[in-house]
Design a protein around this motif. Sequence first.
Motif, PDB file in Angstrom:
ATOM      1  N   LEU A 267      57.130  56.921  29.690  1.00  0.00           N
ATOM      2  CA  LEU A 267      56.302  55.945  28.998  1.00  0.00           C
ATOM      3  C   LEU A 267      54.952  55.811  29.701  1.00  0.00           C
ATOM      4  O   LEU A 267      54.853  56.006  30.915  1.00  0.00           O
ATOM      5  N   TRP A 268      53.946  55.471  28.923  1.00  0.00           N
ATOM      6  CA  TRP A 268      52.609  55.280  29.475  1.00  0.00           C
ATOM      7  C   TRP A 268      52.154  53.867  29.158  1.00  0.00           C
ATOM      8  O   TRP A 268      52.126  53.448  28.011  1.00  0.00           O
ATOM      9  N   ARG A 269      51.794  53.128  30.208  1.00  0.00           N
ATOM     10  CA  ARG A 269      51.370  51.738  30.050  1.00  0.00           C
ATOM     11  C   ARG A 269      49.856  51.660  30.187  1.00  0.00           C
ATOM     12  O   ARG A 269      49.289  51.935  31.238  1.00  0.00           O
ATOM     13  N   HIS A 270      49.177  51.312  29.084  1.00  0.00           N
ATOM     14  CA  HIS A 270      47.728  51.127  29.096  1.00  0.00           C
ATOM     15  C   HIS A 270      47.413  49.765  29.714  1.00  0.00           C
ATOM     16  O   HIS A 270      47.981  48.746  29.311  1.00  0.00           O
ATOM     17  N   LEU A 271      46.481  49.763  30.670  1.00  0.00           N
ATOM     18  CA  LEU A 271      46.160  48.533  31.402  1.00  0.00           C
ATOM     19  C   LEU A 271      44.664  48.247  31.382  1.00  0.00           C
ATOM     20  O   LEU A 271      43.837  49.172  31.381  1.00  0.00           O
ATOM     21  N   LEU A 272      44.339  46.960  31.372  1.00  0.00           N
ATOM     22  CA  LEU A 272      42.963  46.509  31.549  1.00  0.00           C
ATOM     23  C   LEU A 272      42.894  45.794  32.892  1.00  0.00           C
ATOM     24  O   LEU A 272      43.587  44.802  33.117  1.00  0.00           O
ATOM     25  N   GLY A 273      42.059  46.298  33.785  1.00  0.00           N
ATOM     26  CA  GLY A 273      41.926  45.709  35.113  1.00  0.00           C
ATOM     27  C   GLY A 273      40.666  44.878  35.245  1.00  0.00           C
ATOM     28  O   GLY A 273      39.634  45.181  34.644  1.00  0.00           O
ATOM     29  N   LEU A 274      40.756  43.819  36.048  1.00  0.00           N
ATOM     30  CA  LEU A 274      39.602  42.970  36.319  1.00  0.00           C
ATOM     31  C   LEU A 274      39.787  42.298  37.674  1.00  0.00           C
ATOM     32  O   LEU A 274      40.894  42.236  38.207  1.00  0.00           O
ATOM     33  N   HIS A 275      38.674  41.815  38.216  1.00  0.00           N
ATOM     34  CA  HIS A 275      38.728  41.028  39.454  1.00  0.00           C
ATOM     35  C   HIS A 275      38.707  39.569  39.025  1.00  0.00           C
ATOM     36  O   HIS A 275      37.688  39.088  38.503  1.00  0.00           O
ATOM     37  N   PRO A 276      39.793  38.818  39.209  1.00  0.00           N
ATOM     38  CA  PRO A 276      39.858  37.458  38.658  1.00  0.00           C
ATOM     39  C   PRO A 276      38.767  36.534  39.172  1.00  0.00           C
ATOM     40  O   PRO A 276      38.350  35.611  38.478  1.00  0.00           O
ATOM     41  N   ALA A 277      38.280  36.779  40.382  1.00  0.00           N
ATOM     42  CA  ALA A 277      37.236  35.910  40.928  1.00  0.00           C
ATOM     43  C   ALA A 277      35.870  36.178  40.308  1.00  0.00           C
ATOM     44  O   ALA A 277      34.948  35.372  40.445  1.00  0.00           O
ATOM     45  N   ALA A 278      35.737  37.319  39.606  1.00  0.00           N
ATOM     46  CA  ALA A 278      34.430  37.708  39.083  1.00  0.00           C
ATOM     47  C   ALA A 278      34.314  37.558  37.574  1.00  0.00           C
ATOM     48  O   ALA A 278      33.246  37.787  37.020  1.00  0.00           O
ATOM     49  N   GLN A 279      35.404  37.183  36.884  1.00  0.00           N
ATOM     50  CA  GLN A 279      35.373  37.136  35.434  1.00  0.00           C
ATOM     51  C   GLN A 279      35.773  35.769  34.906  1.00  0.00           C
ATOM     52  O   GLN A 279      36.737  35.167  35.378  1.00  0.00           O
ATOM     53  N   HIS A 280      35.047  35.309  33.907  1.00  0.00           N
ATOM     54  CA  HIS A 280      35.403  34.065  33.232  1.00  0.00           C
ATOM     55  C   HIS A 280      36.636  34.320  32.370  1.00  0.00           C
ATOM     56  O   HIS A 280      36.730  35.364  31.707  1.00  0.00           O
ATOM     57  N   PRO A 281      37.598  33.417  32.352  1.00  0.00           N
ATOM     58  CA  PRO A 281      38.823  33.636  31.559  1.00  0.00           C
ATOM     59  C   PRO A 281      38.550  33.922  30.085  1.00  0.00           C
ATOM     60  O   PRO A 281      39.259  34.735  29.472  1.00  0.00           O
ATOM     61  N   ASP A 282      37.523  33.285  29.499  1.00  0.00           N
ATOM     62  CA  ASP A 282      37.226  33.528  28.092  1.00  0.00           C
ATOM     63  C   ASP A 282      36.758  34.959  27.859  1.00  0.00           C
ATOM     64  O   ASP A 282      37.150  35.602  26.884  1.00  0.00           O
ATOM     65  N   THR A 283      35.917  35.462  28.770  1.00  0.00           N
ATOM     66  CA  THR A 283      35.447  36.845  28.655  1.00  0.00           C
ATOM     67  C   THR A 283      36.598  37.817  28.816  1.00  0.00           C
ATOM     68  O   THR A 283      36.735  38.773  28.047  1.00  0.00           O
ATOM     69  N   ALA A 284      37.443  37.573  29.824  1.00  0.00           N
ATOM     70  CA  ALA A 284      38.589  38.445  30.052  1.00  0.00           C
ATOM     71  C   ALA A 284      39.526  38.443  28.845  1.00  0.00           C
ATOM     72  O   ALA A 284      40.025  39.500  28.424  1.00  0.00           O
ATOM     73  N   GLY A 285      39.754  37.271  28.269  1.00  0.00           N
ATOM     74  CA  GLY A 285      40.629  37.187  27.106  1.00  0.00           C
ATOM     75  C   GLY A 285      40.059  37.913  25.915  1.00  0.00           C
ATOM     76  O   GLY A 285      40.790  38.603  25.180  1.00  0.00           O
ATOM     77  N   LEU A 286      38.746  37.813  25.704  1.00  0.00           N
ATOM     78  CA  LEU A 286      38.120  38.501  24.574  1.00  0.00           C
ATOM     79  C   LEU A 286      38.191  40.015  24.748  1.00  0.00           C
ATOM     80  O   LEU A 286      38.518  40.742  23.803  1.00  0.00           O
ATOM     81  N   VAL A 287      37.873  40.499  25.951  1.00  0.00           N
ATOM     82  CA  VAL A 287      37.899  41.948  26.185  1.00  0.00           C
ATOM     83  C   VAL A 287      39.321  42.484  26.039  1.00  0.00           C
ATOM     84  O   VAL A 287      39.539  43.558  25.472  1.00  0.00           O
ATOM     85  N   LEU A 288      40.318  41.737  26.525  1.00  0.00           N
ATOM     86  CA  LEU A 288      41.705  42.169  26.375  1.00  0.00           C
ATOM     87  C   LEU A 288      42.088  42.242  24.897  1.00  0.00           C
ATOM     88  O   LEU A 288      42.724  43.220  24.457  1.00  0.00           O
ATOM     89  N   ALA A 289      41.716  41.233  24.130  1.00  0.00           N
ATOM     90  CA  ALA A 289      42.042  41.236  22.698  1.00  0.00           C
ATOM     91  C   ALA A 289      41.380  42.422  21.995  1.00  0.00           C
ATOM     92  O   ALA A 289      42.005  43.080  21.154  1.00  0.00           O
TER      93      ALA A 289
END
Length: 315
Positions: A267-289
């Motif tokens: 199986l292959w798991r596609h992942l989105l990585g980020l540095h939590p201290a550098a990203q606003h939760p709203d931006t991270a949520g939008l990019v993930l969606a």
Amino acid sequence: MELELRHLRTVRTIADAGSLTRAATVLGLAQPALSAQLRRIERALGGELFERGRHGVRATALGELVLERARLVLPAVSGLQQEAIRFAAARPGRERLRLGGTHGPLLGALVDRLAGALPDTAVTTRASWSEGELAADLDQGRLDFALLGTCGSAPPPGPAHLEWREIALDPVCAMLPDGHPLAGAAEPELTALADEAWACVPGDGCFADCFGAACARAGFTPRRMYETDTASCVHLVQVGRAVGLCRATFPPTPGITVRPLAGAPLLWRHLLGLHPAAQHPDTAGLVLAQARAAHADTARTAAAGASITPAPGVG
């Protein structure tokens, strides 16, 4: 003393003025202060830049070299400064997103979706075969988000403080030439391909080891593995030299049939990585969606040319 831009400007002013007295007036300095500064510049550059005479100063051979470089460097730096000011003034507060990713169609599909969802955001991309390199860029602030993958439940690369969110979970598929005896099978068994040579794209993750382990569980060892770029991998499959390994998002390609392997041995798991201290939760949520929607788009396109069933737990 290290040479600075202001030193080059001083040398150019002296050359243009033709004398230390006139140059001192232009620069708003006393002549003794300018003479002392010139001596410091000459010591830093290893020799005299001007010959002094009754009628002023004339550049030495070293001085001509320095002036020639200064005439290139100073306008370039000034142009850079002006361009930066114009850029900042033209789009005040403009957001930017720096995306990194490994090979595959998902990065392009995400950029396309973000262009629609965030039209005022400047999106830049960087591709790399190295998942470790992308994780390092994410950790050191050179990237805002990274798209990569791991085999099944294998841990993602990079330090523990990086955050990885699952985009989707796909079966690893086999790329078969259209004329292959198993091209008509909905889900060929891995053991039925035991005598084949294989082709895949490079990377520094665990994929090669995980595939080797899946083959060992099936009771064989791959007789040959070609690790090459995507175009060469496709060619080797098209001409029947190898069976390729790909993700379920691999686009329909002439001469190639993509089939999931029976039982999803890998199986292959596609992942989105980020540095939590550098990203606003709203931006991270939008990019993930948007990444999940981009995966769904590419998976549908791939399914139009192959019979691929998503693995359980697809995000």
